[in-house]
Design an enzyme around this catalytic site. Structure first.
Site, PDB file in Angstrom:
ATOM      1  N   HIS A  48       8.738  40.251  92.482  1.00 34.76           N
ATOM      2  CA  HIS A  48       8.782  40.090  93.931  1.00 34.76           C
ATOM      3  C   HIS A  48       7.677  39.183  94.463  1.00 34.76           C
ATOM      4  O   HIS A  48       7.663  38.870  95.652  1.00 34.76           O
ATOM      5  CB  HIS A  48       8.678  41.455  94.622  1.00 34.76           C
ATOM      6  CG  HIS A  48       9.866  42.333  94.391  1.00 34.76           C
ATOM      7  ND1 HIS A  48      11.154  41.954  94.675  1.00 34.76           N
ATOM      8  CD2 HIS A  48       9.967  43.593  93.892  1.00 34.76           C
ATOM      9  CE1 HIS A  48      11.991  42.929  94.380  1.00 34.76           C
ATOM     10  NE2 HIS A  48      11.304  43.935  93.893  1.00 34.76           N
ATOM     11  N   ASP A  87       3.253  36.348  74.585  1.00 38.71           N
ATOM     12  CA  ASP A  87       2.748  35.188  73.844  1.00 38.71           C
ATOM     13  C   ASP A  87       1.584  34.536  74.576  1.00 38.71           C
ATOM     14  O   ASP A  87       0.685  33.971  73.939  1.00 38.71           O
ATOM     15  CB  ASP A  87       3.851  34.147  73.649  1.00 38.71           C
ATOM     16  CG  ASP A  87       4.893  34.561  72.629  1.00 38.71           C
ATOM     17  OD1 ASP A  87       4.633  35.499  71.857  1.00 38.71           O
ATOM     18  OD2 ASP A  87       5.975  33.936  72.614  1.00 38.71           O
ATOM     19  N   GLU A 153      13.506  53.669  88.658  1.00 43.05           N
ATOM     20  CA  GLU A 153      13.547  53.496  90.111  1.00 43.05           C
ATOM     21  C   GLU A 153      14.937  53.660  90.711  1.00 43.05           C
ATOM     22  O   GLU A 153      15.180  53.243  91.850  1.00 43.05           O
ATOM     23  CB  GLU A 153      12.970  52.123  90.480  1.00 43.05           C
ATOM     24  CG  GLU A 153      13.489  50.966  89.650  1.00 43.05           C
ATOM     25  CD  GLU A 153      12.695  49.673  89.856  1.00 43.05           C
ATOM     26  OE1 GLU A 153      12.005  49.548  90.878  1.00 43.05           O
ATOM     27  OE2 GLU A 153      12.775  48.794  88.980  1.00 43.05           O
ATOM     28  N   ASP A 179      11.717  51.785  95.694  1.00 42.14           N
ATOM     29  CA  ASP A 179      13.129  51.658  95.357  1.00 42.14           C
ATOM     30  C   ASP A 179      13.770  53.028  95.159  1.00 42.14           C
ATOM     31  O   ASP A 179      14.935  53.235  95.512  1.00 42.14           O
ATOM     32  CB  ASP A 179      13.310  50.802  94.102  1.00 42.14           C
ATOM     33  CG  ASP A 179      13.289  49.319  94.423  1.00 42.14           C
ATOM     34  OD1 ASP A 179      13.785  48.935  95.492  1.00 42.14           O
ATOM     35  OD2 ASP A 179      12.769  48.539  93.614  1.00 42.14           O
TER      36      ASP A 179
END
Length: 257
Positions: A48, A87, A153, A179
């Site tokens: 977000h 990574d 969620e 959520d």
């Protein structure tokens, strides 16, 4: 054995309460500032927040430079991004909307090496940032020193929470209370402190404890973070960079009146 430069997994498994700053603004210097100001971990929110890949890569390094453990919440269903952020030096990945055991297994496949998962080999940047010279050391220890945080969620995730928690390679159930409140109220409320959300938190914590896994929670402030530690939650987000900025600006403007 702990990898040099990787401390988050060790701290959490030792029972330490870890508080993470939360960064959405897309500015690596904000992540570094939160690290230098004392947060044990800093979460870079690609789901977000305003981060692109280049910004996230810089923020991971900036967080490490500031002395904290970098955590990345990747965008929805971007399992490949999870692998890439590891990574690049992230110590933990938060994956949104893990609703089933199959979702959890896809997450593990991207984030853990064989024999647990199927993560592809290319951690040179992570090794460079942590000062790890021996590739064999990283391969041998990476699964234990990097963490998978499955976000719970939705009502579907709660229904499947025992199966999700039982998936080998899932290290933590991370609760998204906002959520959850929207989903549990069928869009009628945004209340992360509602009775339904509180009951769901207890269910999730119990599932994690049963499976021997960790539990985390996004908290709006320090008071909420401190309050949930006694409930078996050891990893908490405490507000976010935009909220800190706006609160400080509002306080300064008020002081001018």
């Amino acid at each position: 054995m702990a990898l040099p430069g990787f401390s988050l997994a060790r701290r959490l498994r030792a029972g330490e309460a870890v508080h993470t700053g939360w960064c959405s603004l897309g500015a690596p210097v904000a992540a570094e500032a939160l690290a230098r100001d004392g947060f044990t971990a800093v979460t870079i929110d690609m789901q977000h927040g305003l981060w692109d890949d280049a910004g996230a890569q810089a923020a991971i390094a900036a967080t490490r430079q500031g002395g904290a453990s970098p955590v990345v919440r990747v965008p929805l269903e971007e399992f490949g991004t999870a692998s890439r952020m590891l990574d690049w030096g992230a110590e933990a990945i938060i994956m949104p909307m893990i609703n089933t055991a199959d979702d959890a297994r896809r997450f593990v496949a991207a984030a853990k090496y064989q024999p647990v998962g199927e993560r592809s080999w290319a951690p040179q940047r992570a090794m460079m940032l942590a000062g790890i010279a021996d590739q064999t050391d990283y391969l041998r220890e990476a699964n234990d020193n990097t963490l998978t945080l499955a976000m719970i969620e939705t009502p579907q995730a709660i229904k499947n929470v025992d199966a999700i928690a039982a998936v080998p390679g899932i290290d933590m159930l991370f609760i998204g209370p906002y959520d959850l409140s929207v989903a549990l109220s069928k869009g009628a409320a945004l209340d992360p402190l509602s009775k339904d959300v509180e009951a769901a938190i207890d269910t999730i914590v119990a599932a994690a404890k049963k499976a021997g896994k960790l539990t985390g929670l996004y908290c709006a402030n320090a008071e909420r973070s401190k309050a949930v530690l006694s409930r078996g939650i050891s990893f908490t987000a405490v507000g976010n960079d935009l909220g800190f900025l706006r609160a400080t600006a509002a306080a300064q403007l008020k002081a001018l009146k």
